[in-house]
Write a protein that holds these residues in place. Sequence first.
Motif, PDB file in Angstrom:
ATOM      1  N   ASP A  14      62.244  33.956  38.593  1.00 50.45           N
ATOM      2  CA  ASP A  14      62.876  32.635  38.646  1.00 50.45           C
ATOM      3  C   ASP A  14      62.197  31.810  39.724  1.00 50.45           C
ATOM      4  O   ASP A  14      61.994  32.295  40.832  1.00 50.45           O
ATOM      5  CB  ASP A  14      64.362  32.828  38.968  1.00 50.45           C
ATOM      6  CG  ASP A  14      65.120  31.537  39.115  1.00 50.45           C
ATOM      7  OD1 ASP A  14      64.763  30.545  38.452  1.00 50.45           O
ATOM      8  OD2 ASP A  14      66.090  31.525  39.899  1.00 50.45           O
ATOM      9  N   ASN A  59      63.635  33.375  33.827  1.00 48.72           N
ATOM     10  CA  ASN A  59      64.175  32.030  33.702  1.00 48.72           C
ATOM     11  C   ASN A  59      63.005  31.063  33.541  1.00 48.72           C
ATOM     12  O   ASN A  59      62.333  30.717  34.506  1.00 48.72           O
ATOM     13  CB  ASN A  59      65.019  31.673  34.931  1.00 48.72           C
ATOM     14  CG  ASN A  59      65.642  30.298  34.816  1.00 48.72           C
ATOM     15  OD1 ASN A  59      65.991  29.866  33.724  1.00 48.72           O
ATOM     16  ND2 ASN A  59      65.776  29.615  35.938  1.00 48.72           N
ATOM     17  N   VAL A  85      65.663  30.153  28.111  1.00 48.66           N
ATOM     18  CA  VAL A  85      64.929  28.911  27.834  1.00 48.66           C
ATOM     19  C   VAL A  85      65.918  27.792  27.547  1.00 48.66           C
ATOM     20  O   VAL A  85      67.069  28.041  27.181  1.00 48.66           O
ATOM     21  CB  VAL A  85      63.967  29.069  26.634  1.00 48.66           C
ATOM     22  CG1 VAL A  85      62.908  30.119  26.927  1.00 48.66           C
ATOM     23  CG2 VAL A  85      64.705  29.393  25.357  1.00 48.66           C
ATOM     24  N   LYS A  86      65.453  26.558  27.685  1.00 47.51           N
ATOM     25  CA  LYS A  86      66.299  25.402  27.363  1.00 47.51           C
ATOM     26  C   LYS A  86      66.670  25.462  25.884  1.00 47.51           C
ATOM     27  O   LYS A  86      65.864  25.864  25.045  1.00 47.51           O
ATOM     28  CB  LYS A  86      65.576  24.102  27.672  1.00 47.51           C
ATOM     29  CG  LYS A  86      65.393  23.870  29.151  1.00 47.51           C
ATOM     30  CD  LYS A  86      64.757  22.534  29.409  1.00 47.51           C
ATOM     31  CE  LYS A  86      64.585  22.332  30.905  1.00 47.51           C
ATOM     32  NZ  LYS A  86      63.926  21.076  31.229  1.00 47.51           N
ATOM     33  N   ASN A  87      67.893  25.037  25.579  1.00 46.96           N
ATOM     34  CA  ASN A  87      68.388  25.108  24.203  1.00 46.96           C
ATOM     35  C   ASN A  87      67.474  24.414  23.203  1.00 46.96           C
ATOM     36  O   ASN A  87      67.305  24.888  22.081  1.00 46.96           O
ATOM     37  CB  ASN A  87      69.798  24.528  24.108  1.00 46.96           C
ATOM     38  CG  ASN A  87      70.854  25.550  24.493  1.00 46.96           C
ATOM     39  OD1 ASN A  87      70.712  26.726  24.208  1.00 46.96           O
ATOM     40  ND2 ASN A  87      71.913  25.091  25.143  1.00 46.96           N
ATOM     41  N   GLU A  88      66.856  23.292  23.606  1.00 43.06           N
ATOM     42  CA  GLU A  88      65.989  22.556  22.668  1.00 43.06           C
ATOM     43  C   GLU A  88      64.700  23.315  22.338  1.00 43.06           C
ATOM     44  O   GLU A  88      64.050  23.040  21.344  1.00 43.06           O
ATOM     45  CB  GLU A  88      65.669  21.140  23.155  1.00 43.06           C
ATOM     46  CG  GLU A  88      65.118  21.036  24.544  1.00 43.06           C
ATOM     47  CD  GLU A  88      66.179  20.873  25.631  1.00 43.06           C
ATOM     48  OE1 GLU A  88      65.788  20.542  26.748  1.00 43.06           O
ATOM     49  OE2 GLU A  88      67.374  21.086  25.375  1.00 43.06           O
ATOM     50  N   TYR A  90      64.757  26.771  22.155  1.00 39.42           N
ATOM     51  CA  TYR A  90      65.200  28.110  21.767  1.00 39.42           C
ATOM     52  C   TYR A  90      64.528  28.605  20.483  1.00 39.42           C
ATOM     53  O   TYR A  90      63.949  29.695  20.463  1.00 39.42           O
ATOM     54  CB  TYR A  90      66.723  28.146  21.614  1.00 39.42           C
ATOM     55  CG  TYR A  90      67.220  29.472  21.115  1.00 39.42           C
ATOM     56  CD1 TYR A  90      67.395  30.538  21.988  1.00 39.42           C
ATOM     57  CD2 TYR A  90      67.485  29.681  19.762  1.00 39.42           C
ATOM     58  CE1 TYR A  90      67.824  31.773  21.539  1.00 39.42           C
ATOM     59  CE2 TYR A  90      67.908  30.914  19.302  1.00 39.42           C
ATOM     60  CZ  TYR A  90      68.086  31.953  20.191  1.00 39.42           C
ATOM     61  OH  TYR A  90      68.501  33.170  19.739  1.00 39.42           O
ATOM     62  N   GLY A 106      69.441  30.779  24.966  1.00 38.67           N
ATOM     63  CA  GLY A 106      69.367  29.356  25.296  1.00 38.67           C
ATOM     64  C   GLY A 106      70.218  29.048  26.516  1.00 38.67           C
ATOM     65  O   GLY A 106      71.254  29.651  26.737  1.00 38.67           O
ATOM     66  N   LYS A 107      69.755  28.065  27.286  1.00 41.80           N
ATOM     67  CA  LYS A 107      70.528  27.642  28.456  1.00 41.80           C
ATOM     68  C   LYS A 107      70.717  26.135  28.397  1.00 41.80           C
ATOM     69  O   LYS A 107      69.858  25.435  27.864  1.00 41.80           O
ATOM     70  CB  LYS A 107      69.871  28.097  29.766  1.00 41.80           C
ATOM     71  CG  LYS A 107      68.475  27.565  29.992  1.00 41.80           C
ATOM     72  CD  LYS A 107      67.892  28.073  31.293  1.00 41.80           C
ATOM     73  CE  LYS A 107      66.506  27.435  31.456  1.00 41.80           C
ATOM     74  NZ  LYS A 107      65.829  27.809  32.645  1.00 41.80           N
ATOM     75  N   PRO A 108      71.794  25.660  28.864  1.00 36.15           N
ATOM     76  CA  PRO A 108      72.846  26.396  29.583  1.00 36.15           C
ATOM     77  C   PRO A 108      73.670  27.251  28.623  1.00 36.15           C
ATOM     78  O   PRO A 108      73.777  26.974  27.436  1.00 36.15           O
ATOM     79  CB  PRO A 108      73.691  25.296  30.202  1.00 36.15           C
ATOM     80  CG  PRO A 108      73.499  24.112  29.327  1.00 36.15           C
ATOM     81  CD  PRO A 108      72.116  24.227  28.772  1.00 36.15           C
ATOM     82  N   THR A 109      74.236  28.290  29.187  1.00 39.91           N
ATOM     83  CA  THR A 109      75.103  29.191  28.429  1.00 39.91           C
ATOM     84  C   THR A 109      76.304  29.535  29.292  1.00 39.91           C
ATOM     85  O   THR A 109      76.281  29.334  30.509  1.00 39.91           O
ATOM     86  CB  THR A 109      74.339  30.468  28.017  1.00 39.91           C
ATOM     87  OG1 THR A 109      75.155  31.233  27.140  1.00 39.91           O
ATOM     88  CG2 THR A 109      73.955  31.308  29.206  1.00 39.91           C
TER      89      THR A 109
END
Length: 194
Positions: A14, A59, A85-88, A90, A106-109
Amino acid sequence: MATEKRKYRVLVADSGDKIYDYISQSLPRGDYDPILRAGDAGEARRMLLNAPVDIVIINAPLKDDFGTELALDLADGSAGVLLLVKNELYDQICYKVEDSGVLTLGKPTSRQGFYSAVKLLTAMTARLSKLEKANHTLQEKMADIRVVNRAKWLLIEHHHMKEQDAHYFIEKQAMDTRLSRREVAENIIRSYDF
């Protein structure tokens, strides 16, 4: 008799402290300890050379690598890999790494979603560890068979024994000397090495 539950060693790759702190607080120390931290992919690779871990959480993005190359490299080993990873991104990232056994989240989670993903990865890692042990045992047995067969063929060649007699000779020597069949076979092979 109850066996002691295994603790899983975790490495978090991270670029900042926020996710590491979140993960350290989310994972129970009774199951996951130690929880190590690497600031980038290079540091993670160096740390893994000295201290193997069971689970790696990446991360993305990292300073020196997005995280996919590190995840793919580590997926070849025995550690379970979770890539955040960022949701967009994923679907794109998941498509790239899922065939290598990398779990993508995906994040946020939610805390529960993250914990569930780590528990799935833990179960996968435990199963993989059992399979590796079984594979190692089979490899050892195959090596034993190869050594014993080589010794039998040396006995057949040099003492004109039948294969069954050579096999019996090795078995009897093992019982009489209280050595394994492999040890007896290795002694026979050494005696004929020129």
